[in-house]
Design an enzyme around this catalytic site. Structure first.
Site, PDB file in Angstrom:
ATOM      1  N   ASP A  45       0.872  -1.168   0.000  1.00  0.00           N
ATOM      2  CA  ASP A  45       0.000   0.000   0.000  1.00  0.00           C
ATOM      3  C   ASP A  45       0.914   1.225   0.000  1.00  0.00           C
ATOM      4  O   ASP A  45       2.050   1.151   0.471  1.00  0.00           O
ATOM      5  CB  ASP A  45      -0.874  -0.036   1.255  1.00  0.00           C
ATOM      6  CG  ASP A  45      -1.538   1.294   1.537  1.00  0.00           C
ATOM      7  OD1 ASP A  45      -2.277   1.774   0.669  1.00  0.00           O
ATOM      8  OD2 ASP A  45      -1.310   1.847   2.627  1.00  0.00           O
ATOM      9  N   ASP A  60      -1.565  -0.835   6.031  1.00  0.00           N
ATOM     10  CA  ASP A  60      -1.815  -0.295   7.374  1.00  0.00           C
ATOM     11  C   ASP A  60      -3.232   0.224   7.580  1.00  0.00           C
ATOM     12  O   ASP A  60      -3.627   0.541   8.696  1.00  0.00           O
ATOM     13  CB  ASP A  60      -0.833   0.850   7.669  1.00  0.00           C
ATOM     14  CG  ASP A  60      -1.177   2.117   6.897  1.00  0.00           C
ATOM     15  OD1 ASP A  60      -1.556   1.996   5.710  1.00  0.00           O
ATOM     16  OD2 ASP A  60      -1.084   3.208   7.472  1.00  0.00           O
ATOM     17  N   ASP A  86      -7.079  -1.799   3.539  1.00  0.00           N
ATOM     18  CA  ASP A  86      -6.077  -2.823   3.229  1.00  0.00           C
ATOM     19  C   ASP A  86      -6.461  -4.189   3.792  1.00  0.00           C
ATOM     20  O   ASP A  86      -5.929  -5.212   3.352  1.00  0.00           O
ATOM     21  CB  ASP A  86      -4.704  -2.426   3.794  1.00  0.00           C
ATOM     22  CG  ASP A  86      -4.175  -1.151   3.176  1.00  0.00           C
ATOM     23  OD1 ASP A  86      -4.417  -0.940   1.971  1.00  0.00           O
ATOM     24  OD2 ASP A  86      -3.515  -0.375   3.885  1.00  0.00           O
TER      25      ASP A  86
END
Length: 288
Positions: free
Chosen positions: A60, A256, A260
């Site tokens: 990410d 995080d 996600d």
């Protein structure tokens, strides 16, 4: 990151077959302990065993590769104060990281922020609301294309800013774009070293982001990441991981945020940052 994983997994067991029932869990326990000493919390031995066959790791972007503390760097338009005031009024009350950057900039410049009505968020694109009886829109160029709002006068600025790895947010009303804000979120200082370490182990690296292709390309180049998947909607990360699994086989995911969590579950090994959201941590196999 990569060094600690190698340390945590490179535990040699020499035993006769009948002793493997004892030797294998012992090795996994020792490896997990070494990982914990390096700030890596491993939920199960299965993730350690799987990790040796991982061929690609997806990251990410915001808060994982970047600091997660974006700042407004540029304001473009005829009236900078008005543009910032409208943007901050639209974002008032939002907890999104980009919203916080806009609100912080307005506070620094002592801009009065108005209340808004009829607020609506369009996931992955932008927002709209009524401020002082006037409807305003804030979001990506894709959002403004969908609304048929003309922003042609800002296209050169958008292109330049996106090449500089900045996220561009347009502000406008029903008839035209009034201006834009450019927001930058610097990479974490150790990111490039982590990526280079993974490359040394022949592991492919991929960045998944909602940014458009120009911005994503610039950030991936800065971090020395092999590939990027851009313009991914919040609910599209699972499909992005599935695509990578079809291409590479076993894939790990590092993230995080709330969005996600499903992708961390879909990945063969999900890795969450300890500074991330609770749901990301709960969805992961490994926490850093």
């Amino acid at each position: 990151l990569s060094l600690a994983f190698v340390t945590a997994t490179a535990v040699l067991v020499i035993a006769c077959p009948c002793a493997l029932g004892l030797g294998t869990p012992t090795a996994l326990m020792v490896g997990s302990g070494i990982g914990a000493n390096n700030g890596i919390l491993i939920r199960s031995g299965e993730s350690v065993q799987t990790f040796k066959d991982i061929r690609a790791i997806a990251f990410d972007k915001t808060g994982t590769l970047t600091q997660g503390r974006p700042e407004v760097t540029d304001i473009i338009g005829e009236n900078h104060q008005e543009i910032l005031q409208i943007a901050a009024s639209l974002e008032k009350g939002s907890e999104h990281v980009l919203a916080q950057a806009i609100l912080q900039k307005a506070e620094e410049q002592k801009i009065t922020v108005f209340d808004s009505n009829a607020f609506e968020a369009i996931s992955g694109l932008g927002i709209k609301a009524i401020i002082k009886e006037q409807e305003y829109f804030l979001g990506s160029s894709k959002y403004f294309n969908n609304l048929n709002i003309d922003y042609s006068g800002f296209k050169a600025d958008i292109n330049r800013l996106e090449i500089e790895a900045k996220t561009v947010v347009l502000i406008g009303n029903k008839s035209q774009a009034l201006g834009l804000l450019a927001i930058s979120d610097d990479l974490k200082p150790d990111v490039k070293n982590v990526i280079d370490s993974l490359h040394s182990m022949s592991i492919k690296t991929i960045m998944i982001t909602g940014d458009n292709h120009l911005t994503a390309k610039a950030i991936a180049k800065k971090a020395n990441i092999d590939e990027y998947i851009a313009e991914v909607m919040p609910d599209g990360k699972v499909d992005a991981i599935k695509k990578l699994q079809n291409e590479y086989g076993l894939v790990a995911m590092v993230g995080d945020g709330i969005n996600d969590a499903p992708a961390l579950k879909q990945a063969n090994v999900g890795i969450a940052l300890g500074t991330g959201t609770d749901i990301a941590i709960e969805s992961s196999d490994i926490t850093l």
